[in-house]
Scaffold this active site. Structure first.
Site, PDB file in Angstrom:
ATOM      1  CG  HIS A 164      -1.845  -1.289   0.911  1.00  0.00           C
ATOM      2  ND1 HIS A 164      -2.723  -1.238   0.117  1.00  0.00           N
ATOM      3  CD2 HIS A 164      -1.385  -2.787   1.709  1.00  0.00           C
ATOM      4  CE1 HIS A 164      -3.760  -2.068  -0.045  1.00  0.00           C
ATOM      5  NE2 HIS A 164      -3.137  -2.648   1.919  1.00  0.00           N
ATOM      6  CG  HIS A 190     -19.605  47.785 -26.624  1.00  0.00           C
ATOM      7  ND1 HIS A 190     -18.371  47.045 -27.094  1.00  0.00           N
ATOM      8  CD2 HIS A 190     -19.514  47.790 -25.303  1.00  0.00           C
ATOM      9  CE1 HIS A 190     -17.474  47.068 -25.498  1.00  0.00           C
ATOM     10  NE2 HIS A 190     -17.345  48.196 -24.693  1.00  0.00           N
TER      11      HIS A 190
END
Length: 471
Positions: free
Chosen positions: A293, A372
């Site tokens: 592990h 814009h």
């Protein structure tokens, strides 16, 4: 219900399923429920027995102990022995699941992944509307532990394959090999293989009260020394057996081997479970010599570092218009409260628990171009920020099990920089990454917008996730 690990899309459970059992090391009876989860959620464990029911992500960075299994912890919430559950989820092709526990340890059951697989099969697996991102490696990744003499190697491959070798210098076990050529073989060849220990380890664990939930039905016990009848009688008494004896092949008579090389196959099972802590499916051939592990987790961290350097997780996101979207426009409108003309995300192409990439196609027909700079149309910077925020909203809500009950709201915009103008015809690639884990509904994100491979806009955004009934 057969698994569909070969699916191109992510998968989760069709419903919730509950198991009951005892934790091997703690000895505590545990109820565990596996639940479906959103795309990109990954694997997470939730301690519903603790205040605030904290969640711990299955991640190599959260591993705090590997002495007798793999233990993860985050913010004081600890979960022991996660590897067998994770191996079952990976082995059956489940990408996303929430695992609820009312105790500190996943139940050991029979010491393999078999009962977890049976539980998954009982509710079935369903495909999700999100592409599964599998990471390939183009060079070898190597890890060696000179103290434990463990060698781990990942080499480029078209599939996820694993080969394990164990060598305990034991006359009983000898040298054993096990292999998994494709993850689809996991169910029949690896999943049913149980954990094992040597008799001298069992004696030590018993003497030190370290396997409070152990019995002789959830482990193969290898007898690698001469053992007295007195010791066998003691074990029979401890485990409430009428008689315990040593079989000719050096195994206690507690169970029948399912495979002649079952110990090596179980080591492979552990590799599958521990490498799930990388957090991403990978294509590689893993060759593990004498794995355990601790080294599995260190190797997972090394693979995770490799992936972080991959272009899909850092730097400029790659956009292929031919790739399948994780969420298209119709799905986004169900996730976000924004609608035309104030929805600025056309599709989501990447989504995990900590990052998202969205696409905004900028066209001259956008309503804001009428007023814009109409003679020299430029997408307003504030709307680029809004597009990033909406994409970030997808990321924030993806971390919630019932996102339809929540909205996200701006708290702060910081470090905004506009690097390049965005004009009609541009494709804006919107990338959001969590700067910190989401806590108490506060979501901090790094936001970047690209046109091609050029950075157009960047900022740091902070939003709050609020239940709709608490606004």
């Amino acid at each position: 219900m057969q698994s569909t690990n070969e699916s191109q899309n992510q998968q989760t459970l069709k419903g919730s399923v509950t198991l009951h059992g005892v934790g091997l090391h703690t000895g505590k009876t545990v109820t565990m429920t596996m639940r479906p989860a959103n795309p990109g959620f990954g694997y997470r464990f939730q301690r519903i027995d603790l205040p605030e029911q904290p969640v711990v992500k299955a991640d190599a960075d959260y591993v705090v102990d590997t002495s007798r299994g793999t233990t993860i912890e985050f913010n004081g919430a600890r979960v022991n022995t996660v590897e067998h559950t994770l191996s079952a989820l990976v082995g059956l092709g489940v990408d996303n699941a929430l695992i609820e526990l009312d105790g500190p340890e996943v139940p050991i059951l029979d010491g393999s992944a078999r009962e977890f697989m049976e539980a998954i099969d009982s509710v079935g697996i369903e495909e999700q509307e999100a592409r599964r991102i599998v990471y390939s490696i183009d060079s070898n990744i190597h890890y060696y532990d000179p103290v434990k003499n463990v060698d781990m190697l990942a080499v480029p491959s078209n599939d996820y394959a694993i080969t394990t070798l164990i060598d305990f210098n034991s006359p009983v076990l000898g040298t054993q090999h096990a292999s998994l050529k494709n993850i689809t073989e996991f169910r029949g060849e690896i999943g049913p293989c149980r954990t094992f220990c040597f008799l001298h380890e069992l004696e030590y664990l018993l003497d030190n009260n370290l396997i409070k939930g152990g019995d002789l039905s959830n482990a193969i016990v290898v007898v690698d020394k001469v053992v007295s009848q007195e010791e066998l009688n003691r074990l029979a008494l401890v485990f409430n057996k009428q008689k315990i004896e040593v079989k000719q092949e050096g195994i206690l008579n507690n169970i029948q081997l399912r495979f002649t090389n079952e110990p090596a196959r179980h080591k492979l099972l552990d590799v599958v479970g521990d490498l799930a802590l990388v957090g991403h499916p990978i294509k590689a051939h893993i060759i593990a010599s004498r794995p355990g592990h601790a080294t599995n987790v260190e190797f997972a961290k090394k693979i995770k570092q490799y992936i972080k350097k991959n272009k899909h997780l850092s730097g400029v996101p790659h956009y292929d218009p031919n790739q399948q979207a994780i969420y298209d426009l119709s799905q986004i409108t169900k996730k976000l409260p924004h609608k035309f003309p104030f929805l600025f995300v056309d599709k989501i192409i990447e989504l995990t628990d900590n990052h998202v990439v969205g696409i905004k196609n900028v066209t001259f027909n956008e309503h804001f171009f009428q007023g814009h700079f109409p003679g020299n149309p430029v997408m307003p910077g504030v709307l680029q920020i809004e597009a990033l925020a909406q994409t970030g909203g997808i990321l924030a809500l993806n971390n919630i099990s019932d996102p339809e009950n929540y909205d996200t709201y701006f708290l702060k915009i910081d470090k905004v920089r506009f690097k390049q103008v965005v004009r009609p015809g541009d494709t804006l690639i919107l990338k959001l990454e969590l700067l910190n884990p989401i806590r108490r509904g506060i979501c901090e994100m790094k936001a970047t917008a690209y046109v091609g491979n050029k950075l157009a806009t960047e900022a740091e955004l902070v939003a709050q996730i609020i239940r709709k009934d608490k606004k």
